[in-house]
Scaffold this motif. Sequence first.
Motif, PDB file in Angstrom:
ATOM      1  N   ARG A  21       0.862  -1.181   0.000  1.00  0.00           N
ATOM      2  CA  ARG A  21       0.000   0.000   0.000  1.00  0.00           C
ATOM      3  C   ARG A  21       0.900   1.234   0.000  1.00  0.00           C
ATOM      4  N   GLN A  22       0.739   2.042  -1.032  1.00  0.00           N
ATOM      5  CA  GLN A  22       1.579   3.228  -1.174  1.00  0.00           C
ATOM      6  C   GLN A  22       0.909   4.431  -0.513  1.00  0.00           C
ATOM      7  N   VAL A  23       1.642   5.084   0.354  1.00  0.00           N
ATOM      8  CA  VAL A  23       1.151   6.269   1.041  1.00  0.00           C
ATOM      9  C   VAL A  23       2.104   7.413   0.695  1.00  0.00           C
ATOM     10  N   PRO A  24       1.720   8.251  -0.262  1.00  0.00           N
ATOM     11  CA  PRO A  24       2.618   9.337  -0.658  1.00  0.00           C
ATOM     12  C   PRO A  24       2.728  10.411   0.419  1.00  0.00           C
ATOM     13  N   GLN A  25       3.914  10.989   0.514  1.00  0.00           N
ATOM     14  CA  GLN A  25       4.167  12.082   1.455  1.00  0.00           C
ATOM     15  C   GLN A  25       4.756  13.223   0.641  1.00  0.00           C
ATOM     16  N   ALA A  51       0.445  16.738  -7.376  1.00  0.00           N
ATOM     17  CA  ALA A  51      -0.023  15.677  -6.478  1.00  0.00           C
ATOM     18  C   ALA A  51       0.298  14.299  -7.072  1.00  0.00           C
ATOM     19  N   TYR A  52       0.511  13.309  -6.210  1.00  0.00           N
ATOM     20  CA  TYR A  52       0.801  11.945  -6.644  1.00  0.00           C
ATOM     21  C   TYR A  52      -0.424  11.356  -7.321  1.00  0.00           C
ATOM     22  N   LYS A  53      -0.226  10.763  -8.487  1.00  0.00           N
ATOM     23  CA  LYS A  53      -1.332  10.178  -9.235  1.00  0.00           C
ATOM     24  C   LYS A  53      -1.091   8.705  -9.569  1.00  0.00           C
ATOM     25  N   GLY A  54      -0.160   8.074  -8.902  1.00  0.00           N
ATOM     26  CA  GLY A  54       0.161   6.678  -9.170  1.00  0.00           C
ATOM     27  C   GLY A  54      -0.812   5.731  -8.493  1.00  0.00           C
ATOM     28  N   PRO A  55      -0.585   4.424  -8.662  1.00  0.00           N
ATOM     29  CA  PRO A  55      -1.492   3.440  -8.071  1.00  0.00           C
ATOM     30  C   PRO A  55      -1.394   3.415  -6.547  1.00  0.00           C
ATOM     31  N   ASP A  69       1.956  -3.116 -10.883  1.00  0.00           N
ATOM     32  CA  ASP A  69       0.644  -2.589 -10.552  1.00  0.00           C
ATOM     33  C   ASP A  69      -0.317  -3.763 -10.340  1.00  0.00           C
ATOM     34  N   GLU A  70      -1.257  -3.614  -9.440  1.00  0.00           N
ATOM     35  CA  GLU A  70      -2.203  -4.689  -9.130  1.00  0.00           C
ATOM     36  C   GLU A  70      -2.968  -5.153 -10.360  1.00  0.00           C
ATOM     37  N   ARG A  71      -3.302  -4.241 -11.269  1.00  0.00           N
ATOM     38  CA  ARG A  71      -4.076  -4.608 -12.469  1.00  0.00           C
ATOM     39  C   ARG A  71      -3.357  -5.646 -13.325  1.00  0.00           C
ATOM     40  N   THR A  72      -2.032  -5.594 -13.366  1.00  0.00           N
ATOM     41  CA  THR A  72      -1.263  -6.567 -14.149  1.00  0.00           C
ATOM     42  C   THR A  72      -1.466  -7.976 -13.612  1.00  0.00           C
TER      43      THR A  72
END
Length: 79
Positions: A21-25, A51-55, A69-72
């Motif tokens: 789980r990615q939590v951007p700072q 702003a962070y726009k990644g998965p 990425d989870e979709r893969t």
Amino acid sequence: MSTPYCCPNCKTNRSRFNIIRQVPQSVKLDPQTGNIIEQYSSGELSPFHMAYKGPEIRVQCGSCGLVEDERTFIKFGQM
């Protein structure tokens, strides 16, 4: 996360995964020292800070170590 996964690299693992789980700072760093000068909340970014726009979730195969990425993993799990 209620869908089956399959690793697109080793193609055999369907059961052992690490969910990341990615939590951007958002921060502003001092260019000389690398120290944090300022921390931003998600709604208070400066005009020049994107702003962070990644998965939000990435997945790592528990067998071969591939991180994607989870979709893969979901797409290969549907095959």
